[in-house]
Design an enzyme around this catalytic site. Structure first.
Site, PDB file in Angstrom:
ATOM      1  N   GLU A 148       8.622  -1.212  -0.410  1.00 41.31           N
ATOM      2  CA  GLU A 148       7.278  -1.752  -0.221  1.00 41.31           C
ATOM      3  C   GLU A 148       7.220  -3.266  -0.381  1.00 41.31           C
ATOM      4  OE1 GLU A 148       2.856  -1.045  -2.225  1.00 41.31           O
ATOM      5  OE2 GLU A 148       4.650  -0.542  -3.360  1.00 41.31           O
ATOM      6  N   GLU A 247      -5.283   3.710  -2.660  1.00 36.49           N
ATOM      7  CA  GLU A 247      -4.689   2.935  -3.757  1.00 36.49           C
ATOM      8  C   GLU A 247      -5.488   1.643  -3.937  1.00 36.49           C
ATOM      9  OE1 GLU A 247      -0.198   1.742  -5.222  1.00 36.49           O
ATOM     10  OE2 GLU A 247      -1.043   0.743  -3.482  1.00 36.49           O
TER      11      GLU A 247
END
Length: 264
Positions: A148, A247
């Site tokens: 990520e 998120e």
């Protein structure tokens, strides 16, 4: 739309082990977590309690981070951290065990900050080795390691999708593993100045996972200016078939109200 609730950033008014049930009560069947333990190799009783909270709530664990160090203190992963490499390798076994028992198949490996006094090239070499080891460690349960780009961490070297994809290609070439994928967090990519629509057009079919939050602010969709529904829809048109992780930061009372409201 198949959403999964990140219970490490949402529902934080509740104790961690109560959050899966709260997500279920809010109408969701899937949850994910950052590493939920204080140590990389927690006691068996801690692991059992975490797993029981998931199964008792009747939700599917769809994602779990590898241990990333002290996140509130600024750590952003152990993958490229020489002094903690063996700790990361030990953590792989714990993660694979939890994933195997709960049917979780997506595991986010935060790359780690540049360490003062360490050679960056050596850190990258170590990261490639550790990502390959993680990929091999979860392969037996059909798992995928996610990589990520992250914003807000000045020492974290992966900022754009291209940065993460370069690492993924290196791991594939050097170790022959094929289960390391890009985690497309549309918030981080946008804040870092990436061309999110171009990333989607080129790579959506190969995304390992999608996470969303609006910008500025990292709040719920609709609190900022990002066309999140448009980006998710286009990703699905181009072949992404996985969960979309919520998120973002939002109080429990209003965390999911956007789902019933039209967005710009």
């Amino acid at each position: 739309m198949t959403y999964t609730v990140n219970c490490s950033i949402l529902l934080t008014e509740l104790p961690l082990l109560e959050r899966p049930a709260a997500a279920k009560a809010a109408g969701f069947d899937a949850v994910e977590f950052w590493w939920p333990f204080a140590s990389s190799v927690p006691a068996d009783a801690e692991v059992t309690a975490f797993e029981k909270a998931i199964t008792d709530a009747g939700v599917q664990l769809t994602g779990l981070n590898f241990s990333a160090g002290d996140m509130p203190g600024g750590d952003r992963g152990l993958v490229s951290w020489p002094a903690r490499s063996s700790e990361f390798r030990d953590n792989v076994d714990v993660v694979a065990g939890i994933g195997g028992r709960l049917g979780c198949k997506a595991f986010n490996a935060l790359y780690g900050n540049r360490i003062q006094g360490e050679d960056a090239a050596k850190q990258d070499e170590l990261a490639a080795e550790n990502l390959a080891a993680a990929a091999e460690g979860v392969a037996g349960i059909g798992g995928t390691v996610l990589l990520e780009p992250v914003s807000g961490a000045p020492a974290y070297p992966l900022l754009l999708a291209a940065d993460a994809l370069k690492v993924i290609r290196r791991v594939e070439a050097e170790a022959g593993v094929v289960n390391v994928k890009l985690l497309a967090d549309f918030y981080h990519l946008s804040v870092n100045g990436d061309d999110v629509p171009a990333v989607i057009e080129s790579h959506a079919g190969d995304f390992g996972h999608i996470q969303i939050a609006d910008a500025p602010g990292r709040g719920a969709p609709g609190t900022g200016t990002l066309p999140l529904r448009e980006w998710v829809a286009r990703s699905r048109e181009l072949g992404y078939g996985g969960y979309v992780s919520l998120e973002y930061k939002e109080p429990r009372e209003t965390a999911f109200t956007w789902l019933t409201q039209p967005l710009p």
